[in-house]
Design an enzyme around this catalytic site. Sequence first.
Site, PDB file in Angstrom:
ATOM      1  N   ASP A 493       0.835  -1.214   0.000  1.00 12.46           N
ATOM      2  CA  ASP A 493       0.000   0.000   0.000  1.00 12.46           C
ATOM      3  C   ASP A 493       0.866   1.259   0.000  1.00 12.46           C
ATOM      4  OD1 ASP A 493      -2.310   1.543   0.177  1.00 12.46           O
ATOM      5  OD2 ASP A 493      -3.180   0.327   1.785  1.00 12.46           O
ATOM      6  N   ASP A 563     -10.958   2.185  -2.958  1.00 10.76           N
ATOM      7  CA  ASP A 563     -11.481   1.821  -1.633  1.00 10.76           C
ATOM      8  C   ASP A 563     -12.998   1.843  -1.616  1.00 10.76           C
ATOM      9  OD1 ASP A 563      -9.103   1.314  -0.397  1.00 10.76           O
ATOM     10  OD2 ASP A 563      -8.878   3.321   0.452  1.00 10.76           O
TER      11      ASP A 563
HETATM   12  C1  GLA Z   1      -5.713   1.865   2.362  1.00 11.64           C
HETATM   13  C2  GLA Z   1      -6.159   0.750   1.444  1.00 11.64           C
HETATM   14  C3  GLA Z   1      -7.218  -0.074   2.135  1.00 11.64           C
HETATM   15  C4  GLA Z   1      -6.681  -0.608   3.450  1.00 11.64           C
HETATM   16  C5  GLA Z   1      -6.166   0.530   4.305  1.00 11.64           C
HETATM   17  C6  GLA Z   1      -5.476   0.008   5.542  1.00 11.64           C
HETATM   18  O1  GLA Z   1      -6.719   2.787   2.542  1.00 11.64           O
HETATM   19  O2  GLA Z   1      -6.627   1.261   0.228  1.00 11.64           O
HETATM   20  O3  GLA Z   1      -7.651  -1.133   1.318  1.00 11.64           O
HETATM   21  O4  GLA Z   1      -5.652  -1.522   3.191  1.00 11.64           O
HETATM   22  O5  GLA Z   1      -5.256   1.353   3.599  1.00 11.64           O
HETATM   23  O6  GLA Z   1      -5.024   1.030   6.353  1.00 11.64           O
END
Ligand code: GLA
Length: 750
Positions: A493, A563
């Site tokens: 990420d 997301d």
């Molecule tokens: C980001 C990602 C999510 C999740 C969060 C965890 O927002 O896009 O899918 O993994 O981080 O903190």
Amino acid sequence: MLSHLRAMPFMRSGRVSASPSHTAIGLVMLAALAVPARSETPIRYVGSARVWILSSGEFSYVLGVNERGELQSIYWGQHIWRDQDWTAAKSHPQWDGVDPSTNTTPEEYPGWGGLRFFEPCLKATLGGGVRDVVLKYASHEIHGDELVVTMKDIGGGLTVDLRYRVYPEGIISKHSVIRNSSSAVATIESAQSGAWLLPAADGYHLSYLSGRWGEETLYTREEIHRGSKVIESRRGSTSNQFNPWFAIDGPEPASEENGAVWFGALGWSGSWKIVVEQTPHRDLRITGGYNDFDFYYPLRPGESLTTPPFYAGFTSHGFGEASRLLHRFELARILPRSSAAHPRPVLYNSWEATGFAVDEPGQSALAEKAAQIGVERFVMDDGWFGARDSSRAGLGDWTPNPKKFPNGLKPLIDNVKRLGMDFGLWVEPEMVNPDSALYRAHPDWVLNFPGRPRSEARNQLVLNLSRDDVKEYVFAALDRLVSENAIAFLKWDLNRNFSEPGWPEAPTAEQRTIWVRHVNNYYEVIDRLRAKHPKLEIESCASGGGRVDLGVLTRTEEVWPSDNTDAFDRLSIQYGYSHAYTPKTMMAWVTDVPSMDGRSESLQYRFLVAMMGSLGIGSNLTKWSPDEFRIASKMIAAYKNIRSTVQEGALYRLLAPGKGPLTASQYVAPDGNQAVLFAFLHAQQYGRLAPAIRLRGLDEHALYRVQAIEGRLREESGAISGAYLMNRGLTPMLRGEFDAAAFLIERVNQ
Ligand code: GLA
């Protein structure tokens, strides 16, 4: 291939210099040769005219050297079989003194120098403070499907190799290697991969993908007018806001299945820029590469800078075929070879179920349930490491949190494996929370300007991955994690963008190289990790779809597009996404309702939306009813039956979201024996029946059996001809709001 090369004397292999005798020999040979239909040689050089012809799929791409020694773009479009049709490039006339010929001529890779006022491909300050780069043809080499045209600045200070590669899937790539051939430092201030040019016309349209967090890759098509439209990222990574893909159609508008479409995409995961510029003379120039904003890259004598690949193609069969070409190309050439052949496993991810509150019993309980419904990979998301109870602490400390995992990760991983799944883990290696052991030990490891604020976003700072010590720390932390634990998959990420991008320890002149070095070091860490752990797979995530591009996809199997997991919103995100990227890379989760925007679609609807990509589950399974388990098990089993068609087949976007009550997509397996239709109704008006959906990509003479995966059809069951399915169509019985259906269409052996 070699014998073919020898049989075509005007097509040269090896280095050729710009000598006049070569031109004369080429002329004689050209006259003696009548080349019949399409040659299979991807790159041909017509020496008499100093023209290169690159052929791929449906198109030809032609460039040549004009009478001034400039490299000129000649043609990009429908394949033209006869090489002798091409004559030497000729500069365009001037348009008064304010628009001299150097400014009206479509140069392939212009420097900023001389009388040139459009977007340059290269801008530099050379020794002695000279800010003038004029590139002339020097030599070229052809090696099979690769062409290198070497250009030299008229003062000799810079040498630029323009590297072209022709792929059999109907795609060409170009990039440049800029070398300092002087004895002084040269500083590069804009380094573009190249420009794609189209001739003067009115009525061109630009399609591009834009959005923001929670609504990435939305598709827009708009008319191009004179001036420049810039899509870009200045954020250090690809960005949630714009994606480095474009398509042009026109002057006659293209549709999904018809019309000329020129398209392209950059392979770079850092700050990038694509400028779509219609000149006052109505020529179109699409210039792309590193974002030149804050760009400053010094090259010592002999050093070079390589720009990212800029891929492009052409089709006369509309936007649908443009996407299918890209999808086939990505499956064949872009995605990591080690995993390209396998279908993506059905994945479970803990994020929406447990947030930061992960621990061994909680994750084991979820894993038990996930295994029951057919999940193949269990991924624990954020919250497992350091002092990570919220986004405020822990990033940088990549060891299991001792309260949540008193015996390390092993017991959980063993349990997941016992349940027949493999194990994946979330990491965010390029970041650090100020509240972490790493930051306390190395406050100098972040991007910063001394004495200035260090702006936090999501309570975190960006590690300066350009530094070798930081790169080695990140590699070692990940290597240790993967070596000590049976980890099959990392969700990598990146949850904020660069700010205060200082590197105080580096010599002043080199500090701004971070825009390139960070990304190259990120690539290097992944490459080393994958080389050492060949079975490891990776998902690219960046606050959703902030790092999705053809650069990262050469190193990662899949990406997290957004997301936003609301299934209805996702239809638009996925629709845009599919213009540039294959569904195989598109991770899509089924999550709980009400969704983040308050909607509650049925579990079937949510499954069918997610089944159009690489299926994942993100629900809190400990709260599911027996009925939900039954539906999920059935859907996952159905998905496993169709996933190779969805992930590797040809996608037909039948009805676009937002254009009417229905959205529909169809996937056809590479061998044509299986197809799947997905249909979604947003809202029904009383008494109006949903229209029949006409399928595509089938054999009109073949018979097919249609079975429901979910929902019902107005048509009778039994064998149906391809001709009927593609012309009369199927009519799913969809009612009310947010209804969905899917059908399996299988060829009947005759
Ligand atoms: C980001 C990602 C999510 C999740 C969060 C965890 O927002 O896009 O899918 O993994 O981080 O903190």
